[in-house]
Design a protein around this motif. Structure first.
Motif, PDB file in Angstrom:
ATOM      1  N   GLY A 185      28.935  -8.500   6.633  1.00 29.89           N
ATOM      2  CA  GLY A 185      30.235  -9.117   6.889  1.00 29.89           C
ATOM      3  C   GLY A 185      30.098 -10.435   7.628  1.00 29.89           C
ATOM      4  O   GLY A 185      29.603 -10.470   8.758  1.00 29.89           O
ATOM      5  N   GLU A 186      30.543 -11.510   7.006  1.00 29.92           N
ATOM      6  CA  GLU A 186      30.298 -12.845   7.540  1.00 29.92           C
ATOM      7  C   GLU A 186      31.149 -13.174   8.756  1.00 29.92           C
ATOM      8  O   GLU A 186      30.785 -14.059   9.537  1.00 29.92           O
ATOM      9  CB  GLU A 186      30.535 -13.882   6.435  1.00 29.92           C
ATOM     10  CG  GLU A 186      29.579 -13.714   5.262  1.00 29.92           C
ATOM     11  CD  GLU A 186      29.868 -14.665   4.118  1.00 29.92           C
ATOM     12  OE1 GLU A 186      30.634 -15.636   4.322  1.00 29.92           O
ATOM     13  OE2 GLU A 186      29.344 -14.446   3.017  1.00 29.92           O
ATOM     14  N   PRO A 210      21.428 -17.196   0.927  1.00 29.24           N
ATOM     15  CA  PRO A 210      21.684 -18.529   1.495  1.00 29.24           C
ATOM     16  C   PRO A 210      23.076 -18.656   2.100  1.00 29.24           C
ATOM     17  O   PRO A 210      23.231 -19.221   3.202  1.00 29.24           O
ATOM     18  CB  PRO A 210      21.495 -19.458   0.291  1.00 29.24           C
ATOM     19  CG  PRO A 210      20.532 -18.725  -0.598  1.00 29.24           C
ATOM     20  CD  PRO A 210      20.929 -17.281  -0.465  1.00 29.24           C
ATOM     21  N   ARG A 211      24.092 -18.130   1.421  1.00 31.69           N
ATOM     22  CA  ARG A 211      25.447 -18.209   1.963  1.00 31.69           C
ATOM     23  C   ARG A 211      25.577 -17.389   3.244  1.00 31.69           C
ATOM     24  O   ARG A 211      26.235 -17.819   4.199  1.00 31.69           O
ATOM     25  CB  ARG A 211      26.452 -17.710   0.927  1.00 31.69           C
ATOM     26  CG  ARG A 211      27.904 -17.948   1.343  1.00 31.69           C
ATOM     27  CD  ARG A 211      28.907 -17.346   0.397  1.00 31.69           C
ATOM     28  NE  ARG A 211      29.110 -15.926   0.684  1.00 31.69           N
ATOM     29  CZ  ARG A 211      28.858 -14.957  -0.167  1.00 31.69           C
ATOM     30  NH1 ARG A 211      28.369 -15.222  -1.361  1.00 31.69           N
ATOM     31  NH2 ARG A 211      29.092 -13.698   0.168  1.00 31.69           N
ATOM     32  N   LYS A 212      24.948 -16.223   3.272  1.00 27.10           N
ATOM     33  CA  LYS A 212      25.014 -15.375   4.462  1.00 27.10           C
ATOM     34  C   LYS A 212      24.373 -16.069   5.665  1.00 27.10           C
ATOM     35  O   LYS A 212      24.899 -16.009   6.784  1.00 27.10           O
ATOM     36  CB  LYS A 212      24.330 -14.037   4.198  1.00 27.10           C
ATOM     37  CG  LYS A 212      24.961 -13.197   3.107  1.00 27.10           C
ATOM     38  CD  LYS A 212      26.337 -12.701   3.467  1.00 27.10           C
ATOM     39  CE  LYS A 212      26.917 -11.809   2.384  1.00 27.10           C
ATOM     40  NZ  LYS A 212      28.292 -11.357   2.708  1.00 27.10           N
ATOM     41  N   LEU A 213      23.251 -16.727   5.446  1.00 23.48           N
ATOM     42  CA  LEU A 213      22.587 -17.400   6.558  1.00 23.48           C
ATOM     43  C   LEU A 213      23.409 -18.590   7.057  1.00 23.48           C
ATOM     44  O   LEU A 213      23.434 -18.864   8.260  1.00 23.48           O
ATOM     45  CB  LEU A 213      21.188 -17.840   6.139  1.00 23.48           C
ATOM     46  CG  LEU A 213      20.188 -16.705   5.891  1.00 23.48           C
ATOM     47  CD1 LEU A 213      18.842 -17.267   5.449  1.00 23.48           C
ATOM     48  CD2 LEU A 213      20.014 -15.823   7.129  1.00 23.48           C
ATOM     49  N   ASP A 214      24.075 -19.277   6.152  1.00 21.08           N
ATOM     50  CA  ASP A 214      24.976 -20.356   6.574  1.00 21.08           C
ATOM     51  C   ASP A 214      26.104 -19.798   7.441  1.00 21.08           C
ATOM     52  O   ASP A 214      26.466 -20.395   8.478  1.00 21.08           O
ATOM     53  CB  ASP A 214      25.567 -21.069   5.357  1.00 21.08           C
ATOM     54  CG  ASP A 214      24.563 -21.981   4.651  1.00 21.08           C
ATOM     55  OD1 ASP A 214      23.517 -22.300   5.257  1.00 21.08           O
ATOM     56  OD2 ASP A 214      24.828 -22.357   3.493  1.00 21.08           O
ATOM     57  N   ALA A 215      26.657 -18.661   7.034  1.00 18.94           N
ATOM     58  CA  ALA A 215      27.727 -18.043   7.819  1.00 18.94           C
ATOM     59  C   ALA A 215      27.216 -17.591   9.181  1.00 18.94           C
ATOM     60  O   ALA A 215      27.907 -17.727  10.198  1.00 18.94           O
ATOM     61  CB  ALA A 215      28.319 -16.865   7.047  1.00 18.94           C
ATOM     62  N   LEU A 216      25.999 -17.064   9.211  1.00 17.56           N
ATOM     63  CA  LEU A 216      25.420 -16.642  10.487  1.00 17.56           C
ATOM     64  C   LEU A 216      25.209 -17.834  11.407  1.00 17.56           C
ATOM     65  O   LEU A 216      25.470 -17.756  12.621  1.00 17.56           O
ATOM     66  CB  LEU A 216      24.105 -15.914  10.242  1.00 17.56           C
ATOM     67  CG  LEU A 216      23.396 -15.382  11.484  1.00 17.56           C
ATOM     68  CD1 LEU A 216      24.260 -14.378  12.234  1.00 17.56           C
ATOM     69  CD2 LEU A 216      22.055 -14.750  11.112  1.00 17.56           C
ATOM     70  N   CYS A 220      26.883 -18.167  15.145  1.00 14.29           N
ATOM     71  CA  CYS A 220      26.075 -18.452  16.336  1.00 14.29           C
ATOM     72  C   CYS A 220      26.589 -19.692  17.045  1.00 14.29           C
ATOM     73  O   CYS A 220      26.670 -19.724  18.290  1.00 14.29           O
ATOM     74  CB  CYS A 220      24.607 -18.606  15.946  1.00 14.29           C
ATOM     75  SG  CYS A 220      23.773 -17.049  15.561  1.00 14.29           S
ATOM     76  N   ASP A 221      26.934 -20.712  16.278  1.00 18.95           N
ATOM     77  CA  ASP A 221      27.493 -21.926  16.885  1.00 18.95           C
ATOM     78  C   ASP A 221      28.780 -21.601  17.655  1.00 18.95           C
ATOM     79  O   ASP A 221      28.983 -22.081  18.780  1.00 18.95           O
ATOM     80  CB  ASP A 221      27.787 -22.966  15.809  1.00 18.95           C
ATOM     81  CG  ASP A 221      26.531 -23.638  15.280  1.00 18.95           C
ATOM     82  OD1 ASP A 221      25.469 -23.525  15.938  1.00 18.95           O
ATOM     83  OD2 ASP A 221      26.601 -24.272  14.210  1.00 18.95           O
ATOM     84  N   GLU A 222      29.636 -20.785  17.052  1.00 18.45           N
ATOM     85  CA  GLU A 222      30.905 -20.436  17.687  1.00 18.45           C
ATOM     86  C   GLU A 222      30.706 -19.631  18.968  1.00 18.45           C
ATOM     87  O   GLU A 222      31.497 -19.756  19.910  1.00 18.45           O
ATOM     88  CB  GLU A 222      31.766 -19.638  16.699  1.00 18.45           C
ATOM     89  CG  GLU A 222      32.257 -20.461  15.520  1.00 18.45           C
ATOM     90  CD  GLU A 222      32.722 -19.605  14.344  1.00 18.45           C
ATOM     91  OE1 GLU A 222      33.077 -20.180  13.301  1.00 18.45           O
ATOM     92  OE2 GLU A 222      32.723 -18.359  14.474  1.00 18.45           O
TER      93      GLU A 222
END
Length: 328
Positions: A185-186, A210-216, A220-222
């Motif tokens: 779950g992203e 790739p999309r999941k890692l971008d969401a992660l 993390c930034d948030e």
């Protein structure tokens, strides 16, 4: 905690074996994985077998009892569920169970945790299921109890789902028992991982990595988390044999037994149905894991061998093929 290579045991249906032989077969697999260099051994936290693997009344063992047995039968590997369903246990009981596992294993326990999802178990065994949102609210509340208890704190919580009063968790070997969160779950799962976890195990299609890692990265930034401090792995189904053609036949037969007939599918549907599968000789499987998962940026690989992991030598064969890919 580092888990670059993990072996998951989700299947306890072993041809020709009676119930008394199940646990010795599981122990042998765990020892084989340890000897071949795996960092961790996992079991599922379910009471019924999952639809993609077998039928509900196929053999299934209670996770923490089994992990206690594996703790006394191994020496080095970390031990965990992939993952504990939060809905199945009061969080104070879960904190006590995983802390006891840590003591029994001399500091090798990892708390694997997720929100829970298998509705049939809840319905038939009397666990409250609720809505998707309910389960994540419960997980958030449970983490506010479990994590302080693992650190030696005594949380008092009066929540919607749980209540504690100065909850005590003694004895403990350490105050930094690691947390692994599993899921895909992203928004919610990845946010909890960014906020609390040492490790995130991705449960998703390989093509989605790739999309999941971008969401992660975004979660993390948030949360103000340095993404490099959150280790990741991917859960895959491996069907392997020294003879790659034999492995491919085994794969076709395994899916057919679950009503999935690859020969009747178009190419796109076939790819979707097998997107988490890595099939062939050890060399074939290693190349597929590298190109489809690790090259995308995932740190490690956790795999099961639902078709033939019970056969002596197969776990070692898979570990030896995959280990060179994930070692720093």
């Amino acid at each position: 905690m580092t888990i670059r290579l993990g072996y998951q045991i989700p299947n306890f249906t072993y041809p020709g074996r009676v119930p008394a032989e199940i646990v010795p077969t599981v122990i042998r697999q765990a020892r084989e994985a340890e000897a071949a260099g795996a960092d961790a051994v996992f079991v599922m936290d379910h009471f019924y077998q999952l639809p993609g693997i077998g039928d509900p009344d196929d053999p299934m063992l209670e996770a923490y009892t089994l992990l206690g047995a594996l703790a006394t039968a191994t020496e080095r590997v970390q031990l965990s569920t992939l993952v504990t369903g939060n809905t199945y246990r009061n969080p104070t009981l879960l904190a006590k169970a995983v802390t006891t596992l840590d003591l029994v294993s001399a500091g090798r326990a990892v708390l694997g945790l997720g929100a829970g999802w298998f509705e049939l178990e809840h319905q038939q065994l009397g666990f409250e299921f609720g809505t998707f949102t309910d389960r994540f609210h419960r997980l958030e509340e449970a983490l506010a109890i479990i994590l302080p208890m693992l650190r030696g704190e005594r949380p008092t919580v009066s929540g919607e789902w749980y209540r504690t009063e100065q909850a005590i968790n003694e004895p403990r070997l350490r105050d930094d028992l690691p947390l692994l969160i599993g899921g895909g779950g992203e928004k919610k799962t990845f946010r909890y991982a960014a906020r609390h976890a040492n490790h995130l195990n991705l449960i998703c299609n390989a093509s989605d990595v790739p999309r999941k890692l971008d969401a992660l990265d975004a979660r993390c930034d948030e949360e103000g988390r340095d993404r490099s401090t959150l280790e990741t792995s991917f859960l895959g189904f491996v069907i392997v044999d020294e003879d790659g053609d034999a492995a491919r036949r085994m794969h076709t037969e395994m899916l057919a037994s679950r009503g999935i007939v690859l020969d009747t599918m178009d190419a796109a549907t076939r790819r979707l149905a097998t997107d988490r599968h890595f099939v062939g000789s050890p060399e074939d499987v290693a190349e597929q894991v590298k190109t489809r998962v690790l090259d995308a940026g995932v740190d490690g690989f956790v795999f099961n061998l639902v078709a033939n992991g019970h056969v002596p030598g197969v776990v070692a064969m898979a570990c030896e093929a995959l280990s060179p890919l994930v070692r720093p």
